[in-house]
Design a protein around this motif. Structure first.
Motif, PDB file in Angstrom:
ATOM      1  N   TYR A 187      -0.414  -6.258  -2.471  1.00  0.00           N
ATOM      2  CA  TYR A 187      -0.810  -5.130  -1.621  1.00  0.00           C
ATOM      3  C   TYR A 187      -1.334  -5.658  -0.290  1.00  0.00           C
ATOM      4  N   THR A 188      -1.218  -4.818   0.717  1.00  0.00           N
ATOM      5  CA  THR A 188      -1.760  -5.155   2.033  1.00  0.00           C
ATOM      6  C   THR A 188      -2.576  -3.987   2.551  1.00  0.00           C
ATOM      7  N   MET A 189      -3.820  -4.270   2.942  1.00  0.00           N
ATOM      8  CA  MET A 189      -4.632  -3.250   3.600  1.00  0.00           C
ATOM      9  C   MET A 189      -4.826  -3.636   5.061  1.00  0.00           C
ATOM     10  N   GLU A 190      -4.795  -2.623   5.913  1.00  0.00           N
ATOM     11  CA  GLU A 190      -5.007  -2.806   7.342  1.00  0.00           C
ATOM     12  C   GLU A 190      -5.957  -1.726   7.829  1.00  0.00           C
ATOM     13  N   PHE A 191      -6.874  -2.079   8.705  1.00  0.00           N
ATOM     14  CA  PHE A 191      -7.737  -1.084   9.321  1.00  0.00           C
ATOM     15  C   PHE A 191      -8.338  -1.667  10.590  1.00  0.00           C
ATOM     16  N   ASP A 233     -11.491   2.908  11.386  1.00  0.00           N
ATOM     17  CA  ASP A 233     -10.466   3.915  11.665  1.00  0.00           C
ATOM     18  C   ASP A 233      -9.093   3.377  11.264  1.00  0.00           C
ATOM     19  N   ASP A 234      -8.153   4.310  11.090  1.00  0.00           N
ATOM     20  CA  ASP A 234      -6.730   4.011  10.842  1.00  0.00           C
ATOM     21  C   ASP A 234      -6.550   3.010   9.701  1.00  0.00           C
ATOM     22  N   PHE A 235      -7.027   3.415   8.527  1.00  0.00           N
ATOM     23  CA  PHE A 235      -6.941   2.591   7.322  1.00  0.00           C
ATOM     24  C   PHE A 235      -5.586   2.820   6.655  1.00  0.00           C
ATOM     25  N   ARG A 236      -4.948   1.740   6.240  1.00  0.00           N
ATOM     26  CA  ARG A 236      -3.603   1.830   5.658  1.00  0.00           C
ATOM     27  C   ARG A 236      -3.515   0.846   4.492  1.00  0.00           C
ATOM     28  N   LEU A 237      -2.995   1.318   3.340  1.00  0.00           N
ATOM     29  CA  LEU A 237      -2.750   0.469   2.180  1.00  0.00           C
ATOM     30  C   LEU A 237      -1.296   0.630   1.774  1.00  0.00           C
ATOM     31  N   THR A 238      -0.590  -0.488   1.651  1.00  0.00           N
ATOM     32  CA  THR A 238       0.824  -0.452   1.293  1.00  0.00           C
ATOM     33  C   THR A 238       1.103  -1.490   0.222  1.00  0.00           C
ATOM     34  N   SER A 239       2.200  -1.261  -0.508  1.00  0.00           N
ATOM     35  CA  SER A 239       2.743  -2.228  -1.445  1.00  0.00           C
ATOM     36  C   SER A 239       4.247  -2.254  -1.230  1.00  0.00           C
ATOM     37  N   GLY A 240       4.733  -3.285  -0.574  1.00  0.00           N
ATOM     38  CA  GLY A 240       6.125  -3.296  -0.155  1.00  0.00           C
ATOM     39  C   GLY A 240       6.372  -2.178   0.835  1.00  0.00           C
ATOM     40  N   THR A 243      -6.464  -7.308   8.659  1.00  0.00           N
ATOM     41  CA  THR A 243      -5.355  -7.297   7.701  1.00  0.00           C
ATOM     42  C   THR A 243      -5.711  -8.190   6.520  1.00  0.00           C
ATOM     43  N   HIS A 244      -5.567  -7.654   5.330  1.00  0.00           N
ATOM     44  CA  HIS A 244      -5.918  -8.412   4.122  1.00  0.00           C
ATOM     45  C   HIS A 244      -4.856  -8.173   3.056  1.00  0.00           C
ATOM     46  N   THR A 245      -4.227  -9.240   2.589  1.00  0.00           N
ATOM     47  CA  THR A 245      -3.210  -9.169   1.541  1.00  0.00           C
ATOM     48  C   THR A 245      -3.783  -9.755   0.252  1.00  0.00           C
ATOM     49  N   PHE A 246      -3.566  -9.060  -0.856  1.00  0.00           N
ATOM     50  CA  PHE A 246      -4.110  -9.508  -2.132  1.00  0.00           C
ATOM     51  C   PHE A 246      -3.140  -9.151  -3.252  1.00  0.00           C
TER      52      PHE A 246
END
Length: 470
Positions: free
Chosen positions: A376-380, A457-464, A429-432
């Motif tokens: 997963y990758t989170m960005e904010f 602000d502008d928090f995003r969590l993605t997996s692929g 950006t943090h990938t785990f």
């Protein structure tokens, strides 16, 4: 006497990056979540009374005044967070040995040695202590050959997470003010009257009929959550901590369990309906799951109108309901920060301000998510709320089957982002990698050093290619 070492859950954490116009600051490398050149100092507080217990720092200060082998002559009240349990309450000896601190990180610890259960009795049944419980202990302390601790069998649990037992040797809190109302829907009890009515009941007796109690939310111990559907909070007649009535595990509007909707805020005016009890003979409160929120008026202090789409994932913090960013509330201990709305936004109209404090790390957490094993990758984006700067750390928490987070080992963090200023937004950006399917809380920690407010602000969590939060 060794502390129990909690087993460390092996979770693979991978790449962490952030971009900024500034040079990357040196990482923090202290295992206690503090920069090595800025040790956390927690000031002594309290006077040792029931109404104002010593914090751990003050307790240590008092114990250090004793000579080796000397015991204190008077009992005191001590408040702290359980950070380590050497031996939990058991039927063999009926006592427990554990450590408490002023924060969950164990910045300063005091040794509670062979301490008894509620009412100064041996433990025979009931709930056990857990890591992270907030307790008040009543008893004598000593300097045991340089080890500062409570006297063996000379102390006992007065309260666990606000739930009191038989009480200590101090005076009961005084009640001032005039009782008003008769407990009916047309003329509810005020808090003074509710305390008087519940106190008139026999120990653990429940009121025969439902009563109505009107007050202003003065503090919230646990807000409405979707796991149990109830909330625990205090109300008083003026919104202060004077003459507070304990609303314990109370249901939502229409006498239903909470599933979604607004959350309570301090300052809200409420009427609670239900049965009350005199718990253990000294704690007037509502009966577990036998009361509910009858009516609710938002406090004028929030100044925030409901805005945005409540069905949105709300990674952009544009939806605010009941003065809080929708979906950004865990029913577990993962949510520990006070949140407020800010119009200083990276994009759109709003961001969230995550309150900081030097006394402990504070967390902004999304509601519980059921996630599959994988990467997963989170960005904010973050920005300091003041010129004092801020420091944050991305991560997640592992939620147990009972909906709780069992301890410090369940919080898995990436690297710090330090030296955040109030002049520009920084992308984090943090990938785990999650090793197993499960329930998780995605979060960001506002570090206690420096312990200042930070905007997110502008928090995003993605997996692929899958978007989970946006």
């Amino acid at each position: 006497m060794k502390k129990i070492l909690y087993s460390v859950l092996a979770i693979a954490l991978t790449a962490f990056t952030f971009t900024s116009c500034e040079d990357v600051p040196a990482p923090y490398d202290d295992p206690n979540d503090n920069p090595i050149d800025k040790p956390v100092v927690i000031e002594p507080a309290g006077d040792g009374s029931q109404a104002n217990p010593y914090n751990v720092a003050a307790t240590i200060q008092e114990a250090e005044k004793l000579e080796s082998g000397e015991e204190s002559t008077e009992e005191i009240y001590i408040k702290g967070i359980v950070t380590n349990i050497s031996e939990n309450y058991n039927d063999g000896y009926g006592n427990a040995t554990y450590y408490i601190s002023d924060d969950e990180d164990g910045t300063n610890e005091f040794y509670i040695y062979r301490s008894k259960y509620f009412g100064n009795t041996n433990y025979s049944s009931g709930d056990l202590l857990e890591y992270g419980d907030t307790v008040v202990v009543y008893g004598r302390i000593m300097n045991y050959n340089g080890t500062l601790e409570t006297v063996q069998n000379g102390s006992y649990i007065y309260s666990i997470n606000g739930q009191t037992g038989e009480g200590g040797g101090g005076d009961e809190p005084s009640i001032s003010g005039e009782p008003e109302g008769d407990g009916t829907v047309d003329n509810p009890f005020n808090c003074v009257a509710a305390i008087a009515f519940a106190s008139s009941l026999a120990e653990d007796e429940e009121s025969e009929n439902d009563v109505y109690i009107k007050g202003i939310v003065s503090s919230i111990e646990e807000n409405f959550g979707t796991q149990y559907g109830n909330a625990t909070y205090y109300i008083s007649d003026d919104g202060s901590e004077n003459n507070q009535f304990y609303v314990f595990r109370s249901l939502y509007l229409d006498n239903k369990k909470y599933t979604s909707g607004d959350l309570l805020n301090v300052g809200d005016e409420v009427i609670v309906c239900g049965k009350v009890t005199n718990y253990k003979g000294n704690t007037p409160e509502t009966v577990t799951n036998k009361s509910y929120l009858y009516s609710w008026k938002k406090g004028e202090g929030s100044g925030i109108e409901d805005v945005g789409d409540p069905d949105a994932l709300n990674g952009d913090f544009e939806c605010w309901i009941g003065g809080q960013p929708n979906n950004w509330k865990s029913s577990s201990s993962a949510s520990s920060a006070n949140l407020s709305q800010s119009t200083d936004a990276h994009s759109g109209t709003y961001s969230v301000c995550v309150e900081g404090t030097s006394s402990g790390n504070k967390r902004l957490s999304y509601k519980e998510l059921d996630l599959k094993a994988g990467e997963y990758t989170m960005e904010f984006y973050v920005k300091a709320a003041t010129a004092d700067g801020a420091s944050v750390r991305p991560g997640y928490a592992i939620v147990g089957e009972d909906g709780s987070i069992s301890g410090g080992d369940s919080y898995i963090y990436g690297d710090y982002v330090n030296d955040i200023t109030n002049t520009e937004w920084i992308k984090v950006t943090h990938t785990f990698t999650l090793a197993t399917d499960g329930t998780y809380c995605i979060l960001m920690m506002n570090a206690k050093s420096p312990g200042h407010d930070v905007l997110v602000d502008d928090f995003r969590l993605t997996s692929g290619s899958t978007i989970i939060i946006e």
